[in-house]
Scaffold this motif. Structure first.
Motif, PDB file in Angstrom:
ATOM      1  N   GLY A 151      35.135   9.044 -58.276  1.00 30.75           N
ATOM      2  CA  GLY A 151      35.408   7.856 -57.480  1.00 30.75           C
ATOM      3  C   GLY A 151      36.217   6.836 -58.258  1.00 30.75           C
ATOM      4  O   GLY A 151      36.926   7.169 -59.206  1.00 30.75           O
ATOM      5  N   ALA A 152      36.089   5.578 -57.875  1.00 32.52           N
ATOM      6  CA  ALA A 152      36.883   4.520 -58.501  1.00 32.52           C
ATOM      7  C   ALA A 152      36.263   3.993 -59.794  1.00 32.52           C
ATOM      8  O   ALA A 152      36.870   3.178 -60.491  1.00 32.52           O
ATOM      9  N   ASP A 153      35.060   4.453 -60.110  1.00 31.78           N
ATOM     10  CA  ASP A 153      34.333   3.976 -61.283  1.00 31.78           C
ATOM     11  C   ASP A 153      34.684   4.850 -62.496  1.00 31.78           C
ATOM     12  O   ASP A 153      34.226   5.987 -62.609  1.00 31.78           O
ATOM     13  N   LYS A 154      35.503   4.331 -63.415  1.00 33.67           N
ATOM     14  CA  LYS A 154      35.936   5.117 -64.571  1.00 33.67           C
ATOM     15  C   LYS A 154      34.763   5.519 -65.456  1.00 33.67           C
ATOM     16  O   LYS A 154      34.726   6.629 -65.994  1.00 33.67           O
ATOM     17  N   GLU A 155      33.807   4.621 -65.604  1.00 36.66           N
ATOM     18  CA  GLU A 155      32.650   4.925 -66.448  1.00 36.66           C
ATOM     19  C   GLU A 155      31.854   6.088 -65.865  1.00 36.66           C
ATOM     20  O   GLU A 155      31.442   7.005 -66.587  1.00 36.66           O
ATOM     21  N   LEU A 156      31.649   6.072 -64.554  1.00 38.23           N
ATOM     22  CA  LEU A 156      30.921   7.154 -63.902  1.00 38.23           C
ATOM     23  C   LEU A 156      31.700   8.460 -64.008  1.00 38.23           C
ATOM     24  O   LEU A 156      31.124   9.529 -64.249  1.00 38.23           O
ATOM     25  N   HIS A 157      33.015   8.374 -63.835  1.00 40.06           N
ATOM     26  CA  HIS A 157      33.845   9.570 -63.938  1.00 40.06           C
ATOM     27  C   HIS A 157      33.715  10.195 -65.327  1.00 40.06           C
ATOM     28  O   HIS A 157      33.589  11.423 -65.465  1.00 40.06           O
ATOM     29  N   GLN A 158      33.716   9.377 -66.358  1.00 41.87           N
ATOM     30  CA  GLN A 158      33.568   9.882 -67.720  1.00 41.87           C
ATOM     31  C   GLN A 158      32.183  10.486 -67.938  1.00 41.87           C
ATOM     32  O   GLN A 158      32.035  11.492 -68.640  1.00 41.87           O
ATOM     33  N   ARG A 159      31.171   9.893 -67.324  1.00 41.02           N
ATOM     34  CA  ARG A 159      29.816  10.440 -67.439  1.00 41.02           C
ATOM     35  C   ARG A 159      29.736  11.816 -66.796  1.00 41.02           C
ATOM     36  O   ARG A 159      29.084  12.728 -67.321  1.00 41.02           O
ATOM     37  N   LEU A 160      30.406  11.986 -65.651  1.00 40.57           N
ATOM     38  CA  LEU A 160      30.430  13.293 -64.999  1.00 40.57           C
ATOM     39  C   LEU A 160      31.134  14.321 -65.879  1.00 40.57           C
ATOM     40  O   LEU A 160      30.708  15.481 -65.966  1.00 40.57           O
ATOM     41  N   LEU A 161      32.204  13.891 -66.541  1.00 38.43           N
ATOM     42  CA  LEU A 161      32.911  14.786 -67.460  1.00 38.43           C
ATOM     43  C   LEU A 161      31.996  15.223 -68.603  1.00 38.43           C
ATOM     44  O   LEU A 161      31.981  16.396 -68.993  1.00 38.43           O
ATOM     45  N   GLU A 162      31.237  14.277 -69.130  1.00 39.86           N
ATOM     46  CA  GLU A 162      30.321  14.598 -70.224  1.00 39.86           C
ATOM     47  C   GLU A 162      29.253  15.582 -69.767  1.00 39.86           C
ATOM     48  O   GLU A 162      28.865  16.495 -70.503  1.00 39.86           O
ATOM     49  N   VAL A 163      28.772  15.394 -68.542  1.00 36.89           N
ATOM     50  CA  VAL A 163      27.780  16.326 -67.992  1.00 36.89           C
ATOM     51  C   VAL A 163      28.383  17.720 -67.889  1.00 36.89           C
ATOM     52  O   VAL A 163      27.739  18.723 -68.226  1.00 36.89           O
ATOM     53  N   ALA A 164      29.635  17.789 -67.433  1.00 34.59           N
ATOM     54  CA  ALA A 164      30.305  19.085 -67.314  1.00 34.59           C
ATOM     55  C   ALA A 164      30.433  19.752 -68.679  1.00 34.59           C
ATOM     56  O   ALA A 164      30.189  20.956 -68.826  1.00 34.59           O
ATOM     57  N   ARG A 165      30.802  18.976 -69.678  1.00 30.25           N
ATOM     58  CA  ARG A 165      30.991  19.533 -71.024  1.00 30.25           C
ATOM     59  C   ARG A 165      29.695  20.091 -71.601  1.00 30.25           C
ATOM     60  O   ARG A 165      29.704  21.080 -72.330  1.00 30.25           O
ATOM     61  N   SER A 166      28.578  19.461 -71.266  1.00 28.79           N
ATOM     62  CA  SER A 166      27.313  19.837 -71.893  1.00 28.79           C
ATOM     63  C   SER A 166      26.423  20.733 -71.043  1.00 28.79           C
ATOM     64  O   SER A 166      25.479  21.330 -71.560  1.00 28.79           O
ATOM     65  N   SER A 167      26.725  20.855 -69.746  1.00 24.84           N
ATOM     66  CA  SER A 167      25.774  21.516 -68.851  1.00 24.84           C
ATOM     67  C   SER A 167      26.199  22.877 -68.333  1.00 24.84           C
ATOM     68  O   SER A 167      25.349  23.690 -67.973  1.00 24.84           O
ATOM     69  N   PHE A 168      27.494  23.132 -68.250  1.00 19.21           N
ATOM     70  CA  PHE A 168      27.916  24.373 -67.615  1.00 19.21           C
ATOM     71  C   PHE A 168      27.897  25.531 -68.600  1.00 19.21           C
ATOM     72  O   PHE A 168      28.918  25.996 -69.091  1.00 19.21           O
ATOM     73  N   ASP A 169      26.682  25.979 -68.896  1.00 14.60           N
ATOM     74  CA  ASP A 169      26.517  27.100 -69.804  1.00 14.60           C
ATOM     75  C   ASP A 169      25.885  28.298 -69.106  1.00 14.60           C
ATOM     76  O   ASP A 169      25.480  29.259 -69.742  1.00 14.60           O
ATOM     77  N   GLU A 170      25.789  28.218 -67.751  1.00 13.95           N
ATOM     78  CA  GLU A 170      25.248  29.352 -67.015  1.00 13.95           C
ATOM     79  C   GLU A 170      26.234  30.514 -67.079  1.00 13.95           C
ATOM     80  O   GLU A 170      27.441  30.322 -67.128  1.00 13.95           O
ATOM     81  N   GLU A 171      25.711  31.697 -67.077  1.00 10.62           N
ATOM     82  CA  GLU A 171      26.556  32.878 -67.165  1.00 10.62           C
ATOM     83  C   GLU A 171      27.535  32.928 -65.992  1.00 10.62           C
ATOM     84  O   GLU A 171      27.145  32.866 -64.834  1.00 10.62           O
ATOM     85  N   GLY A 172      28.810  33.028 -66.310  1.00 11.50           N
ATOM     86  CA  GLY A 172      29.827  33.166 -65.279  1.00 11.50           C
ATOM     87  C   GLY A 172      30.371  31.865 -64.743  1.00 11.50           C
ATOM     88  O   GLY A 172      31.392  31.860 -64.059  1.00 11.50           O
ATOM     89  N   VAL A 173      29.716  30.730 -65.005  1.00 14.73           N
ATOM     90  CA  VAL A 173      30.194  29.437 -64.511  1.00 14.73           C
ATOM     91  C   VAL A 173      31.083  28.794 -65.571  1.00 14.73           C
ATOM     92  O   VAL A 173      30.678  28.636 -66.715  1.00 14.73           O
ATOM     93  N   GLU A 174      32.301  28.445 -65.177  1.00 15.27           N
ATOM     94  CA  GLU A 174      33.240  27.833 -66.112  1.00 15.27           C
ATOM     95  C   GLU A 174      33.747  26.515 -65.543  1.00 15.27           C
ATOM     96  O   GLU A 174      33.608  26.244 -64.347  1.00 15.27           O
ATOM     97  N   TRP A 175      34.349  25.708 -66.388  1.00 17.94           N
ATOM     98  CA  TRP A 175      34.906  24.449 -65.916  1.00 17.94           C
ATOM     99  C   TRP A 175      36.178  24.152 -66.688  1.00 17.94           C
ATOM    100  O   TRP A 175      36.441  24.721 -67.750  1.00 17.94           O
TER     101      TRP A 175
END
Length: 208
Positions: A151-175
């Protein structure tokens, strides 16, 4: 916000599956009703929501374009399933450039396998040419990915990016943080001349 309080909006209704599936995950406030999204959007009588989670129809680029315009103008975070081929279109490239200029370029989550989209019984089945050989008569297996933007919130957008970097470790899921970083598994099996041109503009190096 806790899952139970998050207001989720999916404007494209099929058979109510969105509300059922998200409800099982603990999201109790999901607006996915049998109503004409285009009429609702133009009347400016859209339900209040915190995040948009949707899968616009792929039958016409105008549906996808309308959904993207709505998502961006809302200023809210959004997650959208889009055909991989659409990512390599002039329309999407312009969207990404506009968001990127504000430091809000979307990122991408690639499912471990292609999604199987089922056509509701009242509607005619998809044409055979659009059906994967493993799909059932009323199904279509499509090459898609999730496009995510804060959305328009840069801080929230960066937080979502951080979640993606640290969370997508399921087999077969990439980002991927950009189109140029998309894994090979996420790329179309065939690039048209226009898609190749867009891919080059996006900085994606294609092997011959």
């Amino acid at each position: 916000q806790a899952c139970a309080n998050l207001q989720i909006y999916d404007p494209y209704y099929c058979q109510g599956g969105t509300k059922r599936r998200l409800g099982k995950l603990g999201f109790d406030h999901v607006h996915n009703e049998n109503e004409d999204f285009y009429v609702v959007a133009k009347s400016e009588n859209v339900t209040a929501f915190d995040v948009l989670v949707t899968n616009p129809p792929f039958s016409d680029a105008e549906h996808v374009t309308f959904a993207l315009d709505f998502a961006i103008s809302s200023g809210k975070p959004w997650l959208m399933i889009l055909p991989v081929s659409f990512i390599f279109s002039d329309i999407f490239t312009r969207v990404e450039q506009v968001l990127g200029a504000d430091g809000l370029r979307p990122f991408y989550v690639v499912p471990g396998k292609k999604y199987n989209f089922k056509t509701p019984a009242p509607l005619p089945p998809p044409p055979k040419i659009d059906r994967h050989h493993q799909a059932r008569t009323r199904s279509r297996i499509s090459h898609t990915l999730w496009v995510v933007q804060g959305g328009a919130d840069k801080e929230l957008h960066q937080r979502l990016l951080e979640v993606a970097r640290s969370s997508f470790d399921e087999e077969g899921v990439e980002w991927a943080e950009s189109v140029s970083e998309l894994p090979k598994s996420a790329l179309p099996g065939h690039f048209t001349k226009d898609m190749k041109r867009v891919a080059e503009l996006q900085g994606l190096v294609l092997s011959d």
